[in-house]
Design a protein around this motif. Structure first.
Motif, PDB file in Angstrom:
ATOM      1  N   TRP A 146       0.844  -1.201   0.000  1.00  0.00           N
ATOM      2  CA  TRP A 146       0.000   0.000   0.000  1.00  0.00           C
ATOM      3  C   TRP A 146       0.876   1.246   0.000  1.00  0.00           C
ATOM      4  O   TRP A 146       0.632   2.187  -0.759  1.00  0.00           O
ATOM      5  CB  TRP A 146      -0.934   0.011   1.223  1.00  0.00           C
ATOM      6  N   LYS A 147       1.914   1.244   0.846  1.00  0.00           N
ATOM      7  CA  LYS A 147       2.809   2.408   0.911  1.00  0.00           C
ATOM      8  C   LYS A 147       3.529   2.621  -0.416  1.00  0.00           C
ATOM      9  O   LYS A 147       3.694   3.753  -0.852  1.00  0.00           O
ATOM     10  CB  LYS A 147       3.815   2.256   2.058  1.00  0.00           C
ATOM     11  N   SER A 148       3.944   1.533  -1.064  1.00  0.00           N
ATOM     12  CA  SER A 148       4.679   1.687  -2.328  1.00  0.00           C
ATOM     13  C   SER A 148       3.760   2.117  -3.465  1.00  0.00           C
ATOM     14  O   SER A 148       4.212   2.699  -4.433  1.00  0.00           O
ATOM     15  CB  SER A 148       5.429   0.398  -2.684  1.00  0.00           C
ATOM     16  N   ARG A 149       2.481   1.833  -3.358  1.00  0.00           N
ATOM     17  CA  ARG A 149       1.517   2.253  -4.389  1.00  0.00           C
ATOM     18  C   ARG A 149       0.976   3.656  -4.141  1.00  0.00           C
ATOM     19  O   ARG A 149       0.336   4.235  -4.998  1.00  0.00           O
ATOM     20  CB  ARG A 149       0.341   1.271  -4.451  1.00  0.00           C
ATOM     21  N   TYR A 150       1.213   4.201  -2.951  1.00  0.00           N
ATOM     22  CA  TYR A 150       0.675   5.516  -2.632  1.00  0.00           C
ATOM     23  C   TYR A 150       1.242   6.551  -3.594  1.00  0.00           C
ATOM     24  O   TYR A 150       2.439   6.550  -3.831  1.00  0.00           O
ATOM     25  CB  TYR A 150       1.027   5.896  -1.188  1.00  0.00           C
ATOM     26  N   PRO A 151       0.463   7.399  -4.196  1.00  0.00           N
ATOM     27  CA  PRO A 151      -0.966   7.673  -4.033  1.00  0.00           C
ATOM     28  C   PRO A 151      -1.850   7.016  -5.101  1.00  0.00           C
ATOM     29  O   PRO A 151      -2.983   7.439  -5.306  1.00  0.00           O
ATOM     30  CB  PRO A 151      -1.025   9.183  -4.176  1.00  0.00           C
ATOM     31  N   LEU A 152      -1.349   5.992  -5.783  1.00  0.00           N
ATOM     32  CA  LEU A 152      -2.112   5.389  -6.882  1.00  0.00           C
ATOM     33  C   LEU A 152      -3.476   4.884  -6.439  1.00  0.00           C
ATOM     34  O   LEU A 152      -4.482   5.131  -7.114  1.00  0.00           O
ATOM     35  CB  LEU A 152      -1.319   4.249  -7.528  1.00  0.00           C
ATOM     36  N   ASP A 153      -3.547   4.175  -5.323  1.00  0.00           N
ATOM     37  CA  ASP A 153      -4.829   3.648  -4.860  1.00  0.00           C
ATOM     38  C   ASP A 153      -5.800   4.776  -4.520  1.00  0.00           C
ATOM     39  O   ASP A 153      -6.995   4.680  -4.772  1.00  0.00           O
ATOM     40  CB  ASP A 153      -4.643   2.732  -3.656  1.00  0.00           C
ATOM     41  N   MET A 154      -5.268   5.857  -3.931  1.00  0.00           N
ATOM     42  CA  MET A 154      -6.111   6.988  -3.591  1.00  0.00           C
ATOM     43  C   MET A 154      -6.673   7.632  -4.866  1.00  0.00           C
ATOM     44  O   MET A 154      -7.850   7.971  -4.931  1.00  0.00           O
ATOM     45  CB  MET A 154      -5.315   8.014  -2.785  1.00  0.00           C
ATOM     46  N   ARG A 155      -5.827   7.768  -5.873  1.00  0.00           N
ATOM     47  CA  ARG A 155      -6.287   8.333  -7.156  1.00  0.00           C
ATOM     48  C   ARG A 155      -7.329   7.431  -7.805  1.00  0.00           C
ATOM     49  O   ARG A 155      -8.320   7.917  -8.342  1.00  0.00           O
ATOM     50  CB  ARG A 155      -5.108   8.511  -8.105  1.00  0.00           C
ATOM     51  N   ALA A 157      -9.404   5.442  -6.283  1.00  0.00           N
ATOM     52  CA  ALA A 157     -10.649   5.585  -5.524  1.00  0.00           C
ATOM     53  C   ALA A 157     -11.336   6.907  -5.870  1.00  0.00           C
ATOM     54  O   ALA A 157     -12.557   6.953  -6.041  1.00  0.00           O
ATOM     55  CB  ALA A 157     -10.368   5.507  -4.027  1.00  0.00           C
ATOM     56  N   GLU A 158     -10.554   7.975  -5.998  1.00  0.00           N
ATOM     57  CA  GLU A 158     -11.125   9.279  -6.365  1.00  0.00           C
ATOM     58  C   GLU A 158     -11.734   9.227  -7.769  1.00  0.00           C
ATOM     59  O   GLU A 158     -12.814   9.759  -7.992  1.00  0.00           O
ATOM     60  CB  GLU A 158     -10.055  10.372  -6.299  1.00  0.00           C
ATOM     61  N   ASN A 159     -11.039   8.587  -8.703  1.00  0.00           N
ATOM     62  CA  ASN A 159     -11.565   8.472 -10.072  1.00  0.00           C
ATOM     63  C   ASN A 159     -12.845   7.652 -10.106  1.00  0.00           C
ATOM     64  O   ASN A 159     -13.793   7.997 -10.812  1.00  0.00           O
ATOM     65  CB  ASN A 159     -10.518   7.857 -10.998  1.00  0.00           C
ATOM     66  N   ALA A 160     -12.889   6.570  -9.331  1.00  0.00           N
ATOM     67  CA  ALA A 160     -14.093   5.744  -9.280  1.00  0.00           C
ATOM     68  C   ALA A 160     -15.257   6.537  -8.694  1.00  0.00           C
ATOM     69  O   ALA A 160     -16.390   6.466  -9.196  1.00  0.00           O
ATOM     70  CB  ALA A 160     -13.842   4.482  -8.459  1.00  0.00           C
ATOM     71  N   MET A 161     -14.979   7.326  -7.642  1.00  0.00           N
ATOM     72  CA  MET A 161     -16.027   8.138  -7.033  1.00  0.00           C
ATOM     73  C   MET A 161     -16.511   9.200  -8.021  1.00  0.00           C
ATOM     74  O   MET A 161     -17.712   9.436  -8.162  1.00  0.00           O
ATOM     75  CB  MET A 161     -15.516   8.811  -5.754  1.00  0.00           C
ATOM     76  N   PHE A 162     -15.578   9.826  -8.725  1.00  0.00           N
ATOM     77  CA  PHE A 162     -15.930  10.845  -9.713  1.00  0.00           C
ATOM     78  C   PHE A 162     -16.814  10.250 -10.809  1.00  0.00           C
ATOM     79  O   PHE A 162     -17.829  10.826 -11.193  1.00  0.00           O
ATOM     80  CB  PHE A 162     -14.670  11.460 -10.325  1.00  0.00           C
ATOM     81  N   LYS A 163     -16.448   9.061 -11.299  1.00  0.00           N
ATOM     82  CA  LYS A 163     -17.245   8.391 -12.336  1.00  0.00           C
ATOM     83  C   LYS A 163     -18.647   8.066 -11.825  1.00  0.00           C
ATOM     84  O   LYS A 163     -19.633   8.237 -12.534  1.00  0.00           O
ATOM     85  CB  LYS A 163     -16.552   7.118 -12.816  1.00  0.00           C
ATOM     86  N   ALA A 164     -18.721   7.585 -10.581  1.00  0.00           N
ATOM     87  CA  ALA A 164     -20.024   7.233 -10.006  1.00  0.00           C
ATOM     88  C   ALA A 164     -20.908   8.471  -9.859  1.00  0.00           C
ATOM     89  O   ALA A 164     -22.098   8.432 -10.193  1.00  0.00           O
ATOM     90  CB  ALA A 164     -19.832   6.553  -8.662  1.00  0.00           C
ATOM     91  N   ILE A 165     -20.335   9.569  -9.401  1.00  0.00           N
ATOM     92  CA  ILE A 165     -21.097  10.812  -9.243  1.00  0.00           C
ATOM     93  C   ILE A 165     -21.518  11.348 -10.601  1.00  0.00           C
ATOM     94  O   ILE A 165     -22.679  11.746 -10.795  1.00  0.00           O
ATOM     95  CB  ILE A 165     -20.276  11.854  -8.467  1.00  0.00           C
ATOM     96  N   THR A 166     -20.601  11.320 -11.569  1.00  0.00           N
ATOM     97  CA  THR A 166     -20.906  11.783 -12.917  1.00  0.00           C
ATOM     98  C   THR A 166     -22.035  10.967 -13.520  1.00  0.00           C
ATOM     99  O   THR A 166     -22.966  11.521 -14.120  1.00  0.00           O
ATOM    100  CB  THR A 166     -19.656  11.697 -13.817  1.00  0.00           C
ATOM    101  N   GLU A 167     -21.975   9.659 -13.337  1.00  0.00           N
ATOM    102  CA  GLU A 167     -23.020   8.784 -13.878  1.00  0.00           C
ATOM    103  C   GLU A 167     -24.354   9.057 -13.194  1.00  0.00           C
ATOM    104  O   GLU A 167     -25.395   9.130 -13.854  1.00  0.00           O
ATOM    105  CB  GLU A 167     -22.613   7.311 -13.697  1.00  0.00           C
ATOM    106  N   LYS A 168     -24.334   9.214 -11.886  1.00  0.00           N
ATOM    107  CA  LYS A 168     -25.557   9.423 -11.138  1.00  0.00           C
ATOM    108  C   LYS A 168     -26.256  10.731 -11.534  1.00  0.00           C
ATOM    109  O   LYS A 168     -27.483  10.777 -11.616  1.00  0.00           O
ATOM    110  CB  LYS A 168     -25.264   9.439  -9.634  1.00  0.00           C
ATOM    111  N   TYR A 169     -25.473  11.772 -11.805  1.00  0.00           N
ATOM    112  CA  TYR A 169     -26.052  13.077 -12.089  1.00  0.00           C
ATOM    113  C   TYR A 169     -25.914  13.497 -13.545  1.00  0.00           C
ATOM    114  O   TYR A 169     -26.067  14.669 -13.865  1.00  0.00           O
ATOM    115  CB  TYR A 169     -25.413  14.124 -11.174  1.00  0.00           C
ATOM    116  N   LYS A 170     -25.674  12.550 -14.437  1.00  0.00           N
ATOM    117  CA  LYS A 170     -25.448  12.880 -15.858  1.00  0.00           C
ATOM    118  C   LYS A 170     -26.653  13.587 -16.485  1.00  0.00           C
ATOM    119  O   LYS A 170     -26.497  14.437 -17.345  1.00  0.00           O
ATOM    120  CB  LYS A 170     -25.069  11.645 -16.661  1.00  0.00           C
TER     121      LYS A 170
END
Length: 173
Positions: A146-155, A157-170
């Protein structure tokens, strides 16, 4: 740790041989293990493009290879001083009198960095284990990855959340 040591540590966490890593990073089969061995031993330092290829092959952020060259307590304190100046790091005492570090919420990056610290804390808890636990080694390995992948996993998760919000409110956009 040196760049080479960091490459070796992450490669071993991934359970890869030097040859496997070299091939996945784009080296020819005749030089793959030799090149990785040279990097890990410090005989050669990979150029930026090769370091990026190795990071991609290991599925980590290239920053995981950075050698911060911290060799003393004084180095650590000067890093804290820079963080104070550039990022609003604060030092205080908790209720028991123990020093704590946090970022000033008024600083332009303070809230963001406090969120990063919170993420780190929660991840540390997720992978916490006692040496007596049967999955202790696996949890330590997952935490190191997890530490070696930081911040990839965070990005991700943010991209997945952004896609979900975009889809929900498209329909509203």
């Amino acid at each position: 740790m040196s760049v080479g040591n960091n490459i070796r540590t992450i490669r071993m966490l991934r359970g890869m041989t030097q040859k496997e890593l070299g091939l996945k990073a784009g080296f020819s089969s005749s030089t793959a293990d030799v090149r990785i061995r040279q990097y890990e031993s410090g005989k050669m330092i990979p150029k930026e493009d090769k370091l990026n290829d190795i990071a991609k092959a290991l599925d980590v952020d290239v920053c995981a290879f950075t050698d911060h060259n911290i060799t003393s307590d004084s180095d650590i304190m000067h890093i804290f001083f820079e963080l104070e100046y550039y990022y609003g790091l604060k030092v205080d005492l908790d209720d028991s009198g123990k020093p704590i570090l946090y970022f000033d919420e008024k600083h332009q990056l303070g809230r963001f960095n406090n969120a990063n610290l919170d993420n780190w804390y929660r991840t540390q808890l997720q992978f916490a284990a006692n040496e007596d636990d049967s999955d202790y080694q696996e949890k330590r390995k997952q935490y190191a990855l997890w530490k070696s992948r930081y911040p990839l996993d965070m990005r991700d998760a943010e991209n997945a959340m952004f896609k979900a919000i975009t889809e929900k409110y498209k329909d509203l956009v």
